[in-house]
Design an enzyme around this catalytic site. Sequence first.
Site: not given
Ligand SMILES: Nc1ncnc2[nH]cnc12
Length: 295
Positions: A209, A211
């Site tokens: 992703d 974030d």
């Molecule tokens: N955006 C994110 N923040 C923290 N840990 C994660 N693991 C996978 N995506 C994450």
Amino acid sequence: MADWHIGVIGGSGLYEPGALEDAQEIAVNSAFGEPSGPVTTGQLGGVKFTFIARHGAGHKRAPSEVNFRANIDVLKRCGVTDVLAISAIGSLKEEFAPGDFVAVDQLIDRTVGRERSFFGEGIVAHVPLADPVCPRLTELACKAAKKAGAKVHKGGIYVAIEGPQFSTRAESHLYRNWGADVIGMTAMPEARLAREAELPYALMGMVTDYDCWRDETADVDVTDILKVMAENSNKARTMLEALVAQLPKKREASPIDTILDYAIITPREAWDISAVTKLDAVAGRLIDMFPHRGS
Ligand SMILES: Nc1ncnc2[nH]cnc12
Ligand SMILES: CSC[C@H]1O[C@H](OP(=O)(O)O)[C@H](O)[C@@H]1O
């Protein structure tokens, strides 16, 4: 020269190592408490191989509940020589897109309140951590991930947050301003402890992703993460097969194998007996009164 024995820590979405020869699931005790679960040990392509699922079977341990000390201690007890950690990570950088792999080479630790050392309580050590990952294992993992068909970015700064909540938008922007490239909740203190246990450690992150800093995409959410992980877990297993297939026949010594030679500050005659007993695997090489390490 020791033979290779690869230890793999499987993160979110990777709870099984894939097909091992002579696979055995064994519960290994640690003086540091409960590991995340039993290990699966066997051979992959003729190479000794041990796997542990970081969050346990069924993903029951939150990042703050993972006993990182016990997990690393257990891998060391099994005779593992090198640790490849696999993690789901968020991207803080446009070029690192969901589905890409990132071979992390630097870490920023924002975790709080986790046990981060095997030492203390009567025997003090200060290991160097300037370069927290092993360049040799990282290089091998990169080649293997490419062989598995992944788009691989070599190098990336990982910021480890405590979680379990994802970051606020302000934090996400802050970490980007700090120069962090990816984000997760588990690489620390895992990498610190691997170093103390004289285990070369590499971290292959799988981007799931963006974030929450990026206007063009929806904010991170677990359903989307699991979808990307499901698409990638086979690639991760293929990477492991490719990794063992291209290991040099003999494992040359790494400086990390003997890092404690220069790190323990407490003179041997002052070592506390109960602390030393707990360290029979982690510092077993130095504790000649405890011939140890079932391998
Ligand atoms: N955006 C994110 N923040 C923290 N840990 C994660 N693991 C996978 N995506 C994450
Ligand atoms: C499932 S999203 C958050 C979760 O995923 C990552 O775990 P791991 O590093 O074990 O793959 C992240 O660090 C969080 O623990």
